[in-house]
Design a protein around this motif. Structure first.
Motif, mmCIF file in Angstrom:
data_model
loop_
_atom_site.group_PDB
_atom_site.id
_atom_site.type_symbol
_atom_site.label_atom_id
_atom_site.label_comp_id
_atom_site.label_asym_id
_atom_site.label_seq_id
_atom_site.Cartn_x
_atom_site.Cartn_y
_atom_site.Cartn_z
ATOM 1 N N LYS A 336 0.847 -1.189 0.000
ATOM 2 C CA LYS A 336 0.000 0.000 0.000
ATOM 3 C C LYS A 336 0.882 1.238 0.000
ATOM 4 C CE LYS A 336 -3.958 2.042 2.407
ATOM 5 N NZ LYS A 336 -4.868 1.952 3.573
ATOM 6 N N VAL A 337 0.670 2.140 -0.969
ATOM 7 C CA VAL A 337 1.579 3.260 -1.193
ATOM 8 C C VAL A 337 1.742 4.114 0.058
ATOM 9 C CG1 VAL A 337 1.977 5.355 -2.530
ATOM 10 C CG2 VAL A 337 1.085 3.298 -3.661
ATOM 11 N N ASP A 338 0.626 4.476 0.683
ATOM 12 C CA ASP A 338 0.707 5.339 1.862
ATOM 13 C C ASP A 338 0.713 4.557 3.162
ATOM 14 O OD1 ASP A 338 -1.852 4.451 1.540
ATOM 15 O OD2 ASP A 338 -2.827 6.364 1.994
ATOM 16 N N GLY A 339 0.873 3.243 3.100
ATOM 17 C CA GLY A 339 0.962 2.425 4.297
ATOM 18 C C GLY A 339 -0.360 2.346 5.038
ATOM 19 N N GLY A 340 -0.274 2.087 6.338
ATOM 20 C CA GLY A 340 -1.490 1.956 7.123
ATOM 21 C C GLY A 340 -1.166 1.579 8.559
ATOM 22 N N THR A 341 -2.192 1.106 9.271
ATOM 23 C CA THR A 341 -2.071 0.821 10.699
ATOM 24 C C THR A 341 -2.346 -0.641 10.993
ATOM 25 O OG1 THR A 341 -2.798 3.077 11.236
ATOM 26 C CG2 THR A 341 -2.924 1.427 13.001
ATOM 27 N N VAL A 342 -1.484 -1.251 11.795
ATOM 28 C CA VAL A 342 -1.709 -2.585 12.339
ATOM 29 C C VAL A 342 -2.165 -2.426 13.785
ATOM 30 C CG1 VAL A 342 -0.654 -4.773 13.005
ATOM 31 C CG2 VAL A 342 -0.037 -3.707 10.842
ATOM 32 N N THR A 343 -3.252 -3.087 14.153
ATOM 33 C CA THR A 343 -3.790 -2.995 15.506
ATOM 34 C C THR A 343 -3.769 -4.360 16.169
ATOM 35 O OG1 THR A 343 -5.251 -1.155 14.894
ATOM 36 C CG2 THR A 343 -5.790 -2.363 16.909
ATOM 37 N N LEU A 344 -3.238 -4.400 17.388
ATOM 38 C CA LEU A 344 -3.273 -5.613 18.205
ATOM 39 C C LEU A 344 -4.165 -5.344 19.410
ATOM 40 C CD1 LEU A 344 -2.311 -8.436 19.088
ATOM 41 C CD2 LEU A 344 -0.330 -7.333 20.162
ATOM 42 N N LYS A 345 -5.217 -6.128 19.548
ATOM 43 C CA LYS A 345 -6.164 -5.987 20.655
ATOM 44 C C LYS A 345 -6.244 -7.312 21.400
ATOM 45 C CE LYS A 345 -11.014 -4.831 21.618
ATOM 46 N NZ LYS A 345 -12.307 -4.407 21.010
ATOM 47 N N ALA A 346 -6.228 -7.272 22.730
ATOM 48 C CA ALA A 346 -6.283 -8.499 23.527
ATOM 49 C C ALA A 346 -7.143 -8.274 24.769
ATOM 50 C CB ALA A 346 -4.878 -8.938 23.931
#
Length: 423
Positions: A336-346
């Motif tokens: 993805k050209v502009d990247g993004g967010t990885v979210t870890l939820k627990a």
């Protein structure tokens, strides 16, 4: 890489080849994985810190050389064909890949009995399928040591019109077993660079060891083998080393910090015993991994953690969460050209006595075909981590008392939900 980073990149590759030789090939018995990685990271740290004073030297045509070395290190993690084993087809791809970057006129790969691939002058009589024609190849196979040949008569080729004059021949090994050779020839009196050939032979040997582990995994579905395979990811390792090498001149302190984090990453992976650990340990492992990936991707990779403190002491399967996060980075955000967010939820649910873990991203999502490959265990061919492998480990640990669900729409991100018994 610019402004003279070529010597550092060569030094990093040569260092790991040196470590492999003196920890796995020469000692009897060879050192363990943990000790080998610790020694390698320590020497790499010393080389990186000492780079500004020790490796500067003459710099000729920096743009041209730097471009070539960048291709060497970055492509090594992505494309090394021997990852599938020492076969004629894989060797053929390997010599085509290595020929432009090894500084030789001809490149060959053999096993113990025959030539598997040969590219360059001399291919008319160094024929694929025949026994190696040079006497020095037999010495390398017998001794397990790299040999530099500086005169044509010492090559031992019986063909009187053979144009090859000098060579560097390095062993390919799986553990202590010498299984073949990497041979680089030149047509003049200056042999190829020994350290580069030796270092690349060490990397190829690592890929052969990983290929053997893959074969063993297919023969015996064992969670420990899956964990061992997860411990050594060549794509991640070499991409990270490439990042560190590129930062060595612009920000040596950051390069040092990244090396320490890489050391933490492998130390955790190789020291884990058993199948379950506290979530807090896995959480630290994931954060270390993502910090290294953020160094590589920069602002294109953003991370969000939403972790209930109660979950930190809950037990989870070792080396399971990080592969889910790796898939989010690899298949969700990398392209993805502009990247993004990885979210870890627990979260922990004390009523149902379950631990819930969610890994999601807002990346490109997965096509139905890619999702099918990942869930059926074919994802490794794409450089990802097969969800089927994770599911098999969970089934062995929890039977039917777990859930692993994945939702992905092409262009709209991916959500992976894992629910396991509270332990």
């Amino acid at each position: 890489m610019r402004n003279g980073s070529l010597p550092l990149a060569i030094a990093v590759v040569g260092t790991w080849g040196f470590v492999y030789l003196f920890t796995q090939v020469l000692p009897d018995p060879p050192l363990g994985v943990e000790a080998t990685i610790a020694i390698g990271l320590g020497l790499t740290l010393m080389v990186t810190i000492g780079y500004p004073s020790a490796l500067r030297g003459p710099r000729r045509s920096p743009r041209r050389v730097a471009g070539r070395q960048s291709h060497t290190i970055a492509a090594m993690g992505r494309s090394m064909p021997l990852r599938s084993g020492l076969t004629t087809e894989a060797a053929g791809r390997a010599v085509r890949f290595l020929h432009p970057v090894l500084g030789g006129d001809a490149v060959a790969i053999t096993d113990r009995e025959r030539v598997l691939a040969f590219l360059g002058p001399g291919s008319d009589h160094h024929t694929v399928g025949d026994r190696p024609r040079t006497e020095v190849s037999s010495r390398v196979l017998a001794r397990g040591r790299t040999i530099v040949v500086r005169a044509r008569d010492r090559l031992g080729c019986p063909e009187p019109d053979c144009p090859l004059r000098t060579a560097v021949i390095a062993p390919l090994a799986i553990g202590k077993r010498i299984v073949g050779t990497l041979k680089v020839y030149r047509l003049d009196d200056i042999p190829p660079p020994k350290d580069v050939v030796k270092g690349l032979a060490g990397i190829m040997s690592l890929h052969l060891e990983l290929a053997e582990l893959d074969h063993e995994r297919k023969l015996a579905v064992d969670a420990k083998l899956d964990a061992l395979r997860a411990q050594i990811n060549p794509h991640f390792l070499f991409n990270t080393l490439n990042t560190i090498a590129s930062k060595a001149r612009t920000d040596p302190e950051e390069a040092r910090r990244l090396l320490l984090r890489l050391s933490d990453f492998f130390r955790y992976a190789v020291r884990q015993e058993g199948h379950l650990v506290e979530f807090g340990q896995e959480y630290f492992f994931v954060r270390t991994y993502l910090s290294l990936e953020q160094a590589r991707y920069g602002e294109r990779l953003r991370v969000r953690y939403d972790v209930d403190p109660q979950v930190l002491t809950a037990h989870v399967p070792v080396l399971t969460i990080q592969p889910l996060v790796e898939n989010a980075v690899k298949h969700g955000l990398a392209s993805k050209v502009d990247g993004g967010t990885v979210t870890l939820k627990a979260r922990v649910d004390p009523l149902t006595r379950t631990t819930s873990i969610r890994v999601c991203d807002d990346g490109v999502g997965m096509s139905p075909e890619l999702l099918e490959r990942l869930t059926t265990g074919e994802g490794d061919a794409e450089g990802g981590v097969g969800l089927r492998n994770i599911s098999q480990r969970l089934e062995a640990l929890f039977g039917e008392r777990y859930r692993l669900d994945i939702q992905s729409d092409y262009g709209d991100g991916t959500i992976v939900d894992l629910r396991i018994p509270l332990g």
